[in-house]
Design an enzyme around this catalytic site. Structure first.
Site, PDB file in Angstrom:
ATOM      1  N   HIS A   1       0.870  -1.184   0.000  1.00 34.63           N
ATOM      2  CA  HIS A   1       0.000   0.000   0.000  1.00 34.63           C
ATOM      3  C   HIS A   1       0.908   1.236   0.000  1.00 34.63           C
ATOM      4  O   HIS A   1       2.016   1.182   0.535  1.00 34.63           O
ATOM      5  CB  HIS A   1      -0.842  -0.054   1.286  1.00 34.63           C
ATOM      6  CG  HIS A   1      -1.898   0.987   1.409  1.00 34.63           C
ATOM      7  ND1 HIS A   1      -1.629   2.292   1.731  1.00 34.63           N
ATOM      8  CD2 HIS A   1      -3.238   0.911   1.265  1.00 34.63           C
ATOM      9  CE1 HIS A   1      -2.775   2.975   1.793  1.00 34.63           C
ATOM     10  NE2 HIS A   1      -3.753   2.159   1.505  1.00 34.63           N
TER      11      HIS A   1
ATOM     12  N   ASP B   1       3.185  -4.411   8.127  1.00 34.23           N
ATOM     13  CA  ASP B   1       1.990  -3.584   7.964  1.00 34.23           C
ATOM     14  C   ASP B   1       0.787  -4.484   8.215  1.00 34.23           C
ATOM     15  O   ASP B   1       0.471  -5.360   7.403  1.00 34.23           O
ATOM     16  CB  ASP B   1       1.973  -3.002   6.537  1.00 34.23           C
ATOM     17  CG  ASP B   1       0.662  -2.287   6.207  1.00 34.23           C
ATOM     18  OD1 ASP B   1      -0.261  -2.304   7.043  1.00 34.23           O
ATOM     19  OD2 ASP B   1       0.572  -1.710   5.104  1.00 34.23           O
TER      20      ASP B   1
ATOM     21  N   GLN C   1      -4.383  -4.913   7.095  1.00 33.50           N
ATOM     22  CA  GLN C   1      -5.374  -5.861   6.584  1.00 33.50           C
ATOM     23  C   GLN C   1      -5.332  -7.209   7.299  1.00 33.50           C
ATOM     24  O   GLN C   1      -6.134  -8.092   6.998  1.00 33.50           O
ATOM     25  CB  GLN C   1      -5.165  -6.083   5.073  1.00 33.50           C
ATOM     26  CG  GLN C   1      -5.321  -4.847   4.220  1.00 33.50           C
ATOM     27  CD  GLN C   1      -6.748  -4.299   4.206  1.00 33.50           C
ATOM     28  OE1 GLN C   1      -7.708  -4.977   4.563  1.00 33.50           O
ATOM     29  NE2 GLN C   1      -6.893  -3.049   3.783  1.00 33.50           N
TER      30      GLN C   1
ATOM     31  N   LYS D   1     -10.413  -0.223  10.517  1.00 31.53           N
ATOM     32  CA  LYS D   1     -10.587  -1.399   9.659  1.00 31.53           C
ATOM     33  C   LYS D   1     -10.930  -2.640  10.480  1.00 31.53           C
ATOM     34  O   LYS D   1     -11.032  -3.740   9.959  1.00 31.53           O
ATOM     35  CB  LYS D   1      -9.312  -1.656   8.840  1.00 31.53           C
ATOM     36  CG  LYS D   1      -9.036  -0.591   7.787  1.00 31.53           C
ATOM     37  CD  LYS D   1      -7.863  -0.999   6.922  1.00 31.53           C
ATOM     38  CE  LYS D   1      -7.252   0.165   6.159  1.00 31.53           C
ATOM     39  NZ  LYS D   1      -8.098   0.652   5.063  1.00 31.53           N
TER      40      LYS D   1
ATOM     41  N   CYS E   1      -4.738   2.520  -3.559  1.00 28.73           N
ATOM     42  CA  CYS E   1      -3.508   3.064  -2.997  1.00 28.73           C
ATOM     43  C   CYS E   1      -2.344   2.118  -3.250  1.00 28.73           C
ATOM     44  O   CYS E   1      -1.482   1.922  -2.381  1.00 28.73           O
ATOM     45  CB  CYS E   1      -3.651   3.354  -1.504  1.00 28.73           C
ATOM     46  SG  CYS E   1      -4.830   4.649  -1.163  1.00 28.73           S
TER      47      CYS E   1
END
Lengths: 412, 159
Positions: free
Chosen positions: A123, A200, A203, A226, A366
């Site tokens: 991303h 990261d 997600q 999220k 993104c």
């Protein structure tokens, strides 16, 4: 699951509405999830009964607000199995968390000729901070290749990560391809070369159990919104020894120990990084979201999404003219599914789906370098969450077929 | 509502323009050019204009985009060719008002085919798709050096 799917859906009032005269099917969860009553009520309760600034008052409300805020930090610690709350920093979200690492740790350790290793599927928030750091320091930014079906190529990873590498930064779950990247193996590889591992988790945290000690990553960044929490709150986990060596990024109230005219000293972790009044209600809302997810159990959340992927992915693959990105084996695909109807721009497809009440994302997600890698300008993306049903999956498939027919046969 | 409402957005003439865009490609002689992107969806347009004797002699566009953005670009080139830059500016103004949709009695005759894009007003998420080519024309004709912002990437966020 502890709760039935119907009970879960009843916790999310927003799902019970019509959009363009059709029952809403919300499949844009990778962008942001909806919020259960428990999270909204936690925000209301805080503002109606406990609101005060934290860490500085001596009155009762200030004590309660501080206790609630720090209780949220402990909930985050337990959720990711950090060793201590000193390793849990509250930020604005994944983007801020990753920028902090680049601006503080990266600024300190990266020099000319050093390497930062990322991947094509990152991303922008796990790409641009490293790209800009590399430009500032005349360091080298390297990309790990992908296999044909969209997995990270671990053979290439072993070649890209060298003794010059100082930072490896990779998404645990791709926000486009739906693949899970092997953070634990990457961390091992990074550590063998003296580099640190940044994961990261934007997600992954919402969708699967994540244990930072098991992964042995040095940093983990994620967002509250999220994973059922409010917007504006996120987390940066970092190993205590590394955080202790890092200079603060912002200066001001809340983070200082003593301030003199010409020098100051900082509070201990984690407050040394949290300058200014934090997002108190956001942290408390995130704590409530973690309580909600933990009551269901992250393994159950993951199993439910996997069941939906097992159900919908073959149906999507069976649609003529539909290209699905990432692995086609449901067992290797999370609930994030990117696709394109051949000959139709994803924006047109998303408008068609919206008219059928189905909310999906269309665009570059993104991830412009990934779009270039896939040789597409953009894709549509459906992303499932714990409140989605097989009926939602059927509605998606039907709406794609209807939209395809609409554009094939023309109009007035 | 379902897909029948899409007929208002995807009129046949729009689908035709998108499938067979007019003035698509590149010009031999260019006086004004620009590249513009719609960063939210990845659409990109390169617009080349040849202005001689205060007249848009020729115009061409290329790039990637959805049905609406491609049709809008094609219709825009049809509408402005042969006009003065000042007239083209006026068309941009009329087009901008039309796709916002708050002036029911707006006269859109000067837009020719492009007037059928009035349906986009009912799809707020798609207004920026229709607007991209017209914003590109506006910027190509009105930047300070009179030569457009050649080579420059201009991003606009309007959703």
């Amino acid at each position: 699951m502890v709760k039935s799917l119907n009970q879960i859906r009843n916790d999310f009032p927003i799902l019970d509405q019509k959009v363009n005269d059709e029952d809403l099917v919300y499949l844009d969860n990778a962008a942001t999830t909806q919020k259960p009553r428990a999270v909204v009520e936690a925000l209301a309760h805080y503002y109606y009964t406990d609101n005060a600034n934290v860490h500085r008052g001596v009155h009762t409300l200030a004590e309660r607000a501080t206790a609630d805020f720090e209780a949220a930090r402990e909930k985050v610690r337990a959720f990711i199995n950090a060793r201590s709350t000193t390793e849990v920093l509250f930020t604005r979200g994944t983007t801020t968390s990753l920028n902090w690492i680049a601006a503080s740790y990266g600024e300190k350790v990266i020099g000319a000729g050093d390497e930062i290793v990322i991947s094509y599927m990152e991303h922008h928030s796990n790409l641009v901070p490293w790209q800009q750091l590399a430009l500032r320091k005349k360091a080298t930014l390297k990309y790990i290749k992908m296999t044909a079906d969209g997995h990270l190529d671990m053979t290439d990873a072993a070649e890209q990560i060298t003794d010059k590498t100082k930072i490896v930064a990779i998404a645990q779950v791709s926000n486009v391809l739906g693949v899970v990247n092997p953070i634990k193996a990457l961390a091992k590889l990074a550590h063998e070369h003296g580099a640190i591992m940044v994961a990261d988790g934007a997600q992954s945290l919402p969708n699967m159990p994540v244990d930072v000690q098991e992964l042995d990553c040095d940093f983990l960044a994620f967002s509250g919104h999220k994973m059922l929490g409010p917007t504006g709150i996120g987390v940066l986990y970092g190993k205590e020894a590394i955080l202790n060596e890092m200079p603060p990024i912002e200066f001001g109230g809340e983070m200082i120990d003593f301030v003199d005219l010409f020098q100051s000293s900082w509070k201990e972790l984690p407050w040394k990084f949290e300058a200014g009044t934090p997002d108190i209600s956001g942290a408390i809302g995130l704590g409530a979201a973690i309580d909600y997810l933990s009551a269901i159990g992250m393994a159950n959340v993951q199993a439910h999404e996997q069941e939906l992927v097992n159900y919908v992915l073959p149906k999507l693959l069976a649609i003529d003219d539909l290209t699905v990105y990432g692995p086609h084996d449901p067992a290797q695909h999370t609930g994030v599914i990117a696709f394109n109807l051949n000959g139709l721009h994803p924006h047109d497809l998303a408008t068609g789906l919206d008219m059928e009440g189905v909310a999906v994302r269309a665009g570059h997600h993104c991830a412009q370098p990934l779009m270039k890698y896939l040789k597409v300008p953009a894709t549509a993306r459906a992303s499932f969450y714990l409140y989605n049903t097989k009926a939602d999956a059927d509605r998606l498939v039907d709406a794609i077929v209807a939209t395809k027919e609409f554009f094939k046969h023309g109009t007035v | 509502m379902a897909l029948s409402s899409l007929d208002n957005l995807y009129r046949q003439v729009i689908l035709d323009h998108s499938a067979h865009p007019h003035h698509h490609g590149h010009l031999q002689q260019v006086t004004n050019e620009i590249e513009m992107r719609n960063p939210t969806c990845g659409d990109v347009i390169q617009l080349e204009v040849a202005v001689f004797n205060d007249k848009i002699n020729d115009i061409a566009f290329s790039g990637d985009g959805c049905t609406i953005s491609q049709a809008s670009a094609s219709m825009m080139t049809d509408a402005v060719i042969g006009n003065t830059p000042a007239q083209a500016e006026e068309m941009v103004q009329v087009f901008s008002k039309m796709i916002i949709g708050d002036q029911p009695n707006l006269d859109t005759k000067i837009l020719e085919d492009a007037s059928v894009l009035n349906g986009v007003a009912k799809f707020p998420a798609r207004i920026k798709c229709a607007a991209l080519a017209w914003k590109a024309l506006n910027n190509a004709l009105t930047s300070n050096d009179g030569k457009g912002k050649a080579g420059q990437i201009v991003e606009h966020h309007d959703n």
